[in-house]
Design a protein around this motif. Structure first.
Motif, short mmCIF file in Angstrom:
data_model
loop_
_atom_site.label_atom_id
_atom_site.label_comp_id
_atom_site.label_asym_id
_atom_site.label_seq_id
_atom_site.Cartn_x
_atom_site.Cartn_y
_atom_site.Cartn_z
N ARG A 188 3.17 55.70 11.33
CA ARG A 188 2.84 55.01 10.71
C ARG A 188 1.61 54.50 10.83
NH1 ARG A 188 6.61 51.92 8.16
NH2 ARG A 188 6.40 49.88 6.56
N VAL A 189 0.79 54.52 9.57
CA VAL A 189 -0.31 53.87 9.62
C VAL A 189 -0.42 52.71 8.92
CG1 VAL A 189 -2.71 54.68 9.26
CG2 VAL A 189 -1.35 56.15 9.51
N ARG A 190 -0.90 51.31 9.39
CA ARG A 190 -1.58 50.60 9.05
C ARG A 190 -2.43 50.20 7.41
NH1 ARG A 190 -4.82 48.01 12.46
NH2 ARG A 190 -5.67 49.78 13.33
N GLY A 191 -1.81 49.77 6.74
CA GLY A 191 -2.56 49.37 5.39
C GLY A 191 -4.13 48.94 5.79
N VAL A 192 -4.57 48.24 6.58
CA VAL A 192 -6.03 48.06 7.04
C VAL A 192 -6.58 48.30 7.04
CG1 VAL A 192 -5.39 45.09 7.10
CG2 VAL A 192 -4.97 46.75 8.83
N ALA A 193 -6.29 50.12 7.38
CA ALA A 193 -6.96 51.63 8.67
C ALA A 193 -6.93 52.20 7.64
CB ALA A 193 -6.11 51.75 9.71
N ASN B 40 -8.17 53.65 3.45
CA ASN B 40 -9.45 53.82 2.34
C ASN B 40 -8.91 52.64 1.06
OD1 ASN B 40 -11.36 54.95 3.83
ND2 ASN B 40 -10.53 56.32 3.32
N PRO B 41 -9.34 52.06 -0.17
CA PRO B 41 -9.32 50.82 -0.80
C PRO B 41 -8.67 51.95 -1.88
CG PRO B 41 -12.12 50.97 -0.94
CD PRO B 41 -11.48 51.84 0.58
N VAL B 42 -9.12 53.23 -2.12
CA VAL B 42 -7.93 53.93 -2.34
C VAL B 42 -6.40 54.49 -2.71
CG1 VAL B 42 -9.96 55.15 -4.24
CG2 VAL B 42 -8.76 55.96 -2.20
N ASP B 43 -6.29 54.08 -0.75
CA ASP B 43 -5.11 54.12 -0.78
C ASP B 43 -4.04 53.03 0.05
OD1 ASP B 43 -5.92 57.03 -0.38
OD2 ASP B 43 -6.56 56.78 1.93
N HIS B 44 -4.52 51.31 -0.39
CA HIS B 44 -3.72 50.90 0.29
C HIS B 44 -4.50 49.53 -0.69
CE1 HIS B 44 -1.81 47.89 2.39
NE2 HIS B 44 -0.05 49.13 2.55
N GLY C 147 -6.66 47.97 1.80
CA GLY C 147 -7.65 48.67 2.66
C GLY C 147 -9.43 48.23 2.56
N GLY C 148 -10.16 49.26 2.89
CA GLY C 148 -12.13 48.63 2.90
C GLY C 148 -12.03 47.82 3.49
N GLY C 149 -13.54 47.55 3.43
CA GLY C 149 -14.35 46.68 4.09
C GLY C 149 -14.74 46.97 5.28
#
Length: 102
Positions: free
Chosen positions: A44-49, A51-55, A58-60
């Protein structure tokens, strides 16, 4: 002595495999093979990990959400992540007041 009615049907004993889930898996490979036969929910991958296109989280340049994590109940799919229709957020301070016994 225990007696059972003749009209009842059942098994006497203990269910096999009891306590199986109490043993730790210890290895990622065992978790991989466990969830491989079930469904694609591991790892299970965290959303903050992501890219912005995936969640939406993401991003930053740092792993932070960057905006409030709450969202409204009628948000469209894809935006509905985080704390959905949260009644309250933050840590719970205080507690239930106990009435002293007189």
């Amino acid at each position: 002595k225990k007696t059972v009615s003749k009209s009842c049907r059942g098994m006497i004993g203990v269910v096999a495999g009891g306590g199986r889930i109490e043993k730790p898996m210890l290895k990622a490979g065992r978790a991989f093979h466990k969830y491989r036969v079930k469904r694609n929910c591991w790892p299970r991958v965290r959303g903050v990990a992501m890219n912005p296109v995936d969640h939406p989280h993401g991003g930053g340049n740092h792993q932070h959400i960057g905006h409030p994590s709450t969202c409204r109940r009628d948000a469209p799919p894809g935006q509905k992540v985080g704390l959905i229709a949260a009644r309250r957020t933050g840590i719970i301070r205080g507690g239930v007041a106990m009435n002293p016994v007189d």
